[in-house]
Write a protein that holds these residues in place. Structure first.
Motif, short mmCIF file in Angstrom:
data_model
loop_
_atom_site.label_atom_id
_atom_site.label_comp_id
_atom_site.label_asym_id
_atom_site.label_seq_id
_atom_site.Cartn_x
_atom_site.Cartn_y
_atom_site.Cartn_z
N THR A 58 16.78 -12.21 38.47
CA THR A 58 17.17 -11.61 37.49
C THR A 58 18.84 -11.67 37.36
N SER A 59 19.39 -12.11 38.29
CA SER A 59 20.88 -11.75 38.28
C SER A 59 21.26 -12.89 37.16
N ALA A 60 22.32 -12.24 36.41
CA ALA A 60 22.93 -13.22 35.26
C ALA A 60 23.80 -14.21 35.76
N LEU A 61 24.57 -13.79 36.89
CA LEU A 61 25.31 -15.04 37.44
C LEU A 61 24.60 -15.96 38.04
N LEU A 62 23.66 -15.65 39.03
CA LEU A 62 23.02 -16.82 39.62
C LEU A 62 22.06 -17.51 38.89
N ASN A 63 21.63 -17.16 37.67
CA ASN A 63 20.91 -18.17 36.68
C ASN A 63 21.82 -18.66 35.48
N ASP A 64 22.99 -18.77 35.57
CA ASP A 64 23.78 -19.33 34.62
C ASP A 64 24.54 -20.52 35.14
N PRO A 65 24.20 -21.75 34.57
CA PRO A 65 24.91 -23.11 35.03
C PRO A 65 26.47 -22.87 34.90
N ALA A 66 27.02 -22.12 34.07
CA ALA A 66 28.35 -22.12 33.80
C ALA A 66 29.02 -21.32 34.94
N ALA A 67 28.17 -20.23 35.78
CA ALA A 67 28.67 -19.77 36.93
C ALA A 67 29.06 -20.75 37.92
N THR A 68 28.13 -21.80 38.05
CA THR A 68 28.31 -22.93 39.23
C THR A 68 29.56 -23.20 39.17
N ALA A 69 30.39 -23.70 37.92
CA ALA A 69 31.54 -24.00 37.97
C ALA A 69 32.51 -22.89 38.33
N THR A 70 32.29 -21.73 38.06
CA THR A 70 33.05 -20.50 38.49
C THR A 70 32.91 -20.69 40.25
N LEU A 71 31.98 -20.67 40.81
CA LEU A 71 31.71 -20.86 42.11
C LEU A 71 32.72 -21.98 42.76
N PHE A 72 32.83 -23.15 41.87
CA PHE A 72 33.37 -24.40 42.53
C PHE A 72 34.95 -24.23 42.30
N ASN A 73 35.25 -23.53 41.37
CA ASN A 73 36.68 -23.18 41.09
C ASN A 73 37.33 -22.24 41.90
N ALA A 74 36.38 -21.34 42.49
CA ALA A 74 36.99 -20.28 43.46
C ALA A 74 37.11 -21.11 44.93
N ASN A 75 36.51 -22.29 44.96
CA ASN A 75 36.46 -22.88 46.35
C ASN A 75 35.49 -21.88 47.36
N ALA A 76 34.36 -21.30 46.54
CA ALA A 76 33.60 -20.74 47.31
C ALA A 76 32.22 -21.41 47.71
N VAL A 77 32.10 -22.68 47.04
CA VAL A 77 31.01 -23.57 47.50
C VAL A 77 31.46 -24.30 48.86
N ILE A 78 30.79 -23.90 49.85
CA ILE A 78 31.25 -24.31 51.21
C ILE A 78 31.07 -25.73 51.38
N GLY A 79 32.25 -26.53 51.68
CA GLY A 79 31.92 -27.60 52.23
C GLY A 79 32.19 -28.75 50.99
N MET A 80 32.49 -28.15 49.87
CA MET A 80 32.84 -28.96 48.55
C MET A 80 34.02 -28.44 47.87
N PRO A 81 35.06 -28.72 48.76
CA PRO A 81 36.51 -28.03 48.42
C PRO A 81 36.97 -28.67 46.92
N VAL A 82 37.47 -28.18 46.03
CA VAL A 82 38.18 -28.71 44.64
C VAL A 82 39.37 -28.57 44.79
N LYS A 83 39.97 -29.83 44.37
CA LYS A 83 41.55 -30.15 44.37
C LYS A 83 42.08 -30.39 42.99
N ASP A 84 43.37 -29.67 43.12
CA ASP A 84 44.06 -29.47 41.93
C ASP A 84 44.56 -30.94 41.20
N THR A 85 43.72 -31.80 40.74
CA THR A 85 43.74 -33.09 40.68
C THR A 85 45.07 -33.11 39.43
N ASP A 86 44.95 -32.45 38.49
CA ASP A 86 45.81 -32.47 37.34
C ASP A 86 47.17 -31.87 37.57
N GLY A 87 47.42 -30.89 38.80
CA GLY A 87 48.42 -30.59 39.06
C GLY A 87 49.03 -29.40 38.09
#
Length: 545
Positions: free
Chosen positions: A129-158
């Protein structure tokens, strides 16, 4: 494990393979009762060999390399494989990501997100029932925080901010397969978790095949798929009954990757040989104790192993370069040439351009262990990661029943295990490559292709998956035999399966003679109580005991 030396009583007899029954018979007749067992045996093989010297850099820098360094492979995973696009198109929620075995670093989240998630999981520990864990938009939030272990995000556009929805790219680091969390915030049964990082531990629940299948262009993983090649007469080697080709559709590739029968959970196909030969994830802690590297023992030096991963597995498009083509040809001859040619066709058909992506420099010794595909990433960062992985402590062994573990330890010393393995896991593993016929008496390989020495012929035992991993890529590349390297006997209580091919479900099963004399690792104890004691000993192993 190999036959031990010295007397042992019949009650402590090791069930062995027919090849050496005669030599064991004398051992089994010697001694009488516990007094013989207490004095017999050894603590390890008499000659463990000397590993190639390791050069270490700065361990603090190495931690960041292990966790976040991509050397530019975000181009491969974002522009070629298109993993972020597939994740967004499939509307993958954080809960679904953890069903796939992904791990989330709670300390990477901003305080507002962390507090909200903690409150939601306190109200419902299942996360359903977690709003965050069941929200597809929250997946991007986790990526943007570099919280998804082993899948680092880079500031491509600088622009100074990380945002995968606005063009920043997602890469891969070593932590993907070799880090878990402590599950302090959330742990999904048979899936991923949320908590503080535990670097170096194998992620046994990572469904890497299904993750790859989520990508919008999984065809870009062509060299590491199970293929059917014209050079091999259309035959295929792997768990699937038929192989893929350069004309296979995205749906057909996804069906292969997402089928756990063909690509089991906890495994990763780390050889670009066109064979379907995933192997089980291994730990990366205490790498000062582990050499050679790879389950087949292909690589003698840790930084060379890391370089091979970054320059050919995390960006497979390097295999289309002159250096990559030369390496494929060396390994597979006409089949290697065909893989490279077909891969170029696949990349063109799927609109992939601008490759290779990895930032690496030409090496003066292309084709050597230092640069198998002719290039090498930043050496300073590689040896920094050496230092981190060498110093990264293993977890303590499980809490075990002391008397049973002590009996198991003495059995381990006396029934033959120490012919290969050390009792003391604080010592480096022997550098020996165990010949295939020793570790797998049922090995009856068919020669598939000849190769230039020191490489042995491409060969495979048709009735078994066990030797698939070593059919093409094996230690003969450095003048050794085709076989297996010895593993660290650490963190065994967390392991859900055993042997690199996932073929044995339990430690007790590994030591049970009902598997038969020709099965892989056929080194058994016929007495159930003795097996239980050895299992207790193994589960409790750490570097301090």
């Amino acid at each position: 494990m190999q036959p031990g030396r010295g007397p042992r009583s019949p009650s402590h007899r090791l069930v062995w393979i027919p090849l050496v029954l005669a030599s064991l018979a004398g051992c089994a007749r010697g001694g009488s009762g516990e007094s013989a067992i207490e004095t017999a045996g050894s603590d390890g093989p008499p000659d463990a060999g000397t590993p190639v010297p390791r050069q270490d850099g700065d361990a603090g820098t190495g931690r960041e390399v292990f966790r976040l360094e991509t050397f530019g492979n975000e181009g491969f995973w974002t522009d070629a494989v298109r993993l972020p696009a597939g994740v967004m198109a499939a509307r993958v929620t954080p809960l679904k990501a953890m069903e796939l075995g992904l791990q989330v670093d709670i300390e990477a989240l901003d305080s507002r997100t962390r507090d909200a998630l903690t409150a939601q999981l306190k109200a419902d520990p299942t996360g359903r029932t977690s709003a965050l864990l069941n929200d597809p938009a929250a997946t991007a939030t986790l990526f943007n925080a570099n919280a998804v272990i082993g899948m680092p995000v880079k500031d491509t556009d600088g622009d100074g901010a990380l945002d995968v929805t606005k063009g920043d790219k997602v890469g891969a680091s070593c932590a993907l397969c070799h880090t878990v969390t402590d599950g302090s915030a959330f742990e999904m049964p048979n899936g991923g978790s949320i908590g503080r990082r535990r670097d170096g531990l194998a992620n046994h629940r990572l469904n890497i095949g299904a993750i790859f299948a989520t990508a919008a262009n999984s065809r870009a993983l062509y060299p590491t798929l199970q293929l059917s090649l014209t050079a091999n007469g259309g035959k295929t080697l792997g768990r699937a009954p038929t192989g893929l080709t350069e004309s296979s559709t995205e749906a057909e590739v996804d069906a292969y990757l997402s089928n756990p029968t063909f690509y089991p959970v906890g495994m990763f196909d780390d050889t670009f040989d066109g064979n379907g030969d995933p192997m089980h994830n291994t730990p990366l802690f205490r790498q000062d104790l582990a050499a050679p590297f790879g389950s087949e023992g292909l690589i003698a030096r840790l930084d060379n192993f890391s370089n091979l991963v970054y320059t050919s597995l995390f960006d497979q498009t390097t295999l289309t370069t002159p250096g990559g083509r030369a390496f494929l040809h060396k390994l597979g001859g006409a089949a290697g040439d065909e893989i490279a040619d077909d891969y170029v066709k696949v990349l063109a058909a799927t609109g992939v351009t601008g490759y290779p992506y990895v930032k690496a420099d030409p090496h003066p010794m292309p084709g050597s262990e230092d640069a198998p595909v002719g290039v090498r990433v930043d050496h300073t960062k590689l040896i920094a990661m050496n230092a981190y992985l060498a110093r990264l402590q293993s977890p303590d062994g499980a809490e075990v029943e002391g008397d049973a573990a002590a009996r198991g330890r003495q059995l381990f010393r006396t029934v033959g295990c120490t012919g290969c393995h050390n009792v003391d896991q604080g010592k480096p593993v022997p550098i020996t490559i165990v010949p295939m016929k020793t570790i797998f008496p049922g090995d009856a390989p068919v020669i598939l292709a000849q190769r230039e020495p020191p490489l042995n012929p491409v060969q495979n035992t048709p009735a078994s998956f066990f030797d698939d991993k070593m059919a093409v890529v094996n230690a003969s590349a450095r003048g050794e035999v085709r076989g297996t390297a010895l593993p660290l006997l650490l963190d065994l209580a967390r392991k859900p399966v055993f042997l690199h091919d996932n073929s044995v479900p339990t430690l007790d099963g590994l030591l049970d003679p009902t598997r038969g004399p020709t099965a892989p690792h056929p080194f058994y104890l016929s007495d159930r109580k003795q097996r239980a004691d050895v299992v207790e000993f193994l589960r409790g192993l750490g570097t301090e005991r």
